[in-house]
Enzyme design. Structure first.
Site, PDB file in Angstrom:
ATOM      1  N   THR A 166      41.981 166.795 -32.657  1.00 43.52           N
ATOM      2  CA  THR A 166      41.120 167.830 -33.213  1.00 43.52           C
ATOM      3  C   THR A 166      41.855 169.158 -33.281  1.00 43.52           C
ATOM      4  OG1 THR A 166      39.378 166.780 -31.876  1.00 43.52           O
ATOM      5  CG2 THR A 166      38.759 168.775 -33.029  1.00 43.52           C
ATOM      6  N   ARG A 194      32.598 156.103 -38.864  1.00 41.23           N
ATOM      7  CA  ARG A 194      32.518 156.600 -37.487  1.00 41.23           C
ATOM      8  C   ARG A 194      32.498 158.122 -37.483  1.00 41.23           C
ATOM      9  NH1 ARG A 194      35.957 160.109 -34.112  1.00 41.23           N
ATOM     10  NH2 ARG A 194      35.477 159.607 -31.938  1.00 41.23           N
ATOM     11  N   VAL A 195      31.581 158.698 -36.717  1.00 37.64           N
ATOM     12  CA  VAL A 195      31.496 160.150 -36.552  1.00 37.64           C
ATOM     13  C   VAL A 195      31.644 160.457 -35.067  1.00 37.64           C
ATOM     14  CG1 VAL A 195      30.066 162.213 -36.814  1.00 37.64           C
ATOM     15  CG2 VAL A 195      30.013 160.417 -38.571  1.00 37.64           C
ATOM     16  N   GLY A 196      32.554 161.362 -34.742  1.00 42.62           N
ATOM     17  CA  GLY A 196      32.775 161.728 -33.352  1.00 42.62           C
ATOM     18  C   GLY A 196      32.061 163.005 -32.970  1.00 42.62           C
ATOM     19  N   ASP A 197      32.588 163.660 -31.944  1.00 47.15           N
ATOM     20  CA  ASP A 197      31.923 164.850 -31.404  1.00 47.15           C
ATOM     21  C   ASP A 197      32.037 166.066 -32.300  1.00 47.15           C
ATOM     22  OD1 ASP A 197      34.829 164.775 -30.553  1.00 47.15           O
ATOM     23  OD2 ASP A 197      34.282 166.829 -30.026  1.00 47.15           O
ATOM     24  N   THR A 217      38.168 169.144 -27.630  1.00 50.16           N
ATOM     25  CA  THR A 217      39.088 168.170 -28.219  1.00 50.16           C
ATOM     26  C   THR A 217      39.322 167.043 -27.223  1.00 50.16           C
ATOM     27  OG1 THR A 217      41.372 167.805 -28.992  1.00 50.16           O
ATOM     28  CG2 THR A 217      41.022 169.601 -27.435  1.00 50.16           C
ATOM     29  N   GLY A 218      39.569 165.845 -27.730  1.00 49.16           N
ATOM     30  CA  GLY A 218      39.790 164.699 -26.854  1.00 49.16           C
ATOM     31  C   GLY A 218      39.038 163.485 -27.344  1.00 49.16           C
ATOM     32  N   GLY A 220      36.137 161.651 -28.415  1.00 49.46           N
ATOM     33  CA  GLY A 220      34.858 162.105 -28.934  1.00 49.46           C
ATOM     34  C   GLY A 220      33.641 161.478 -28.308  1.00 49.46           C
TER      35      GLY A 220
END
Length: 328
Positions: A166, A194-197, A217-218, A220
């Site tokens: 990120t 796929r959707v992350g944080d 960041t990291g 998700g």
């Protein structure tokens, strides 16, 4: 209020041959954002400019340089938030857009919604006159290579999850308003859709003038489980400093769900922190005309910055200190 900006280029594993590019990229982004703040610009404009700079830099997993999903395509997520009124805009799983963070801001300012995804986001971008670019223009040789390697029978998908995921920025402006922005290409070889944080308010970022702003960041899914960004601000509301709040939240995520990551934070009084539980995280900050940046735990390079004569451009004047200190 003296302006402050902090940026990150992703937490994870940064290979030696990419360290210099990562350092250069985050310092450039921080200086671009700081230039806006020094001219009296808003924190919102500053974080958007900083993240746009990193989206355009192929060293980072955002915009041009994004990792590829299982089909070899780029799908990106982004969020921006204004701490003045808690307004926010986000996009997820968007394709063929050079700068998802700009589209996220349009969602915030031109719609009554907070998040648009995939085809709907594409239609909105077209309606707003945002240029559509060929998806191939966002794909770098490195991203294609990483994607191909992960398809090999003996590959270890967990290794690719260690790659930085990120970019983000937080800032406070002359008027005391805070803002955050986060953008990503996600996980290598992720499932389509796929959707992350990063697109999720409270996980990928949060900004509130009453407390401060943070960008994460990291991994998700781990950050979504603990709502990492808002958790950090909660700890600050309880009296913790930005560094203490960041460390406490990262430690909770590590012990509770075995998740690693990094965060940047700025408080409504202008204190800041850049903390991470991964091996590395590229970050940079500018405060009081002083640039600081690093990648490894305990690494801080310090330089003074000055106006180059063009009020829109601030540059590094000289390196005052290249020793190692504990990150604030």
């Amino acid at each position: 209020m003296k302006p402050v900006i902090v940026v990150h280029g992703g937490a994870g594993r940064i290979f030696k041959d990419r360290e210099e590019g990562a350092r250069s990229g985050v310092t450039t982004a921080a200086l671009k954002g700081y230039s806006i703040l020094k001219q009296g610009g808003s924190a919102l404009d500053a974080v958007e400019e900083a993240v746009t700079s990193m989206e355009d830099d192929p060293h980072f997993n955002a915009g041009c340089g994004s990792v590829l999903n299982e089909k070899g395509e780029v799908e990106m997520d982004a969020i921006i938030m204004d701490g003045k009124n808690l307004a926010s805009g986000a996009v997820s799983a968007v394709k063929c857009i050079a700068n998802p963070i700009k589209l996220a801001r349009l969602v915030m300012e031109k719609t009554e919604h907070m998040l648009l995804t995939d085809h709907g986001a594409k239609l909105f971008a077209k309606a707003m006159g945002v240029p559509e670019i060929p998806g191939e223009k966002l794909i770098t040789e490195r991203s294609r290579e990483r994607w191909s390697k992960n398809l090999e029978p003996d590959s270890n998908p967990q290794e690719f999850k260690k790659d930085p995921g990120t970019v983000g920025a937080v800032a406070i402006d002359n008027e005391g308003n805070v803002a955050c922005a986060t953008s990503t290409g996600g996980l290598t070889n992720k499932l389509v859709g796929r959707v992350g944080d990063s697109a999720c308010i409270g996980s990928g970022g949060y900004a509130d003038n009453h407390v401060g702003a943070t960008s994460t960041t990291g991994h998700g899914e781990s950050m979504m489980k603990v709502v990492l960004a808002r958790l950090i601000l909660y700890h600050m509301e309880q009296g913790m400093s930005p560094a203490e709040a960041a460390d406490t939240a990262l430690n909770y995520m590590k012990t509770r769900v075995s998740g690693l990551g990094g965060v940047i934070v700025v408080s409504n009084s202008g204190d800041w922190a850049a903390r991470f539980s991964t091996k590395q995280m590229s970050w940079a900050t500018v405060k009081d005309d002083q640039l600081q940046y690093g990648i490894y735990t305990g690494e801080i390079h310090t330089s003074s910055v000055c106006n180059s004569g063009d009020e829109e451009k601030w540059t590094v004047q000289q390196d005052k200190d290249l020793s190692l200190h504990g990150v604030q």
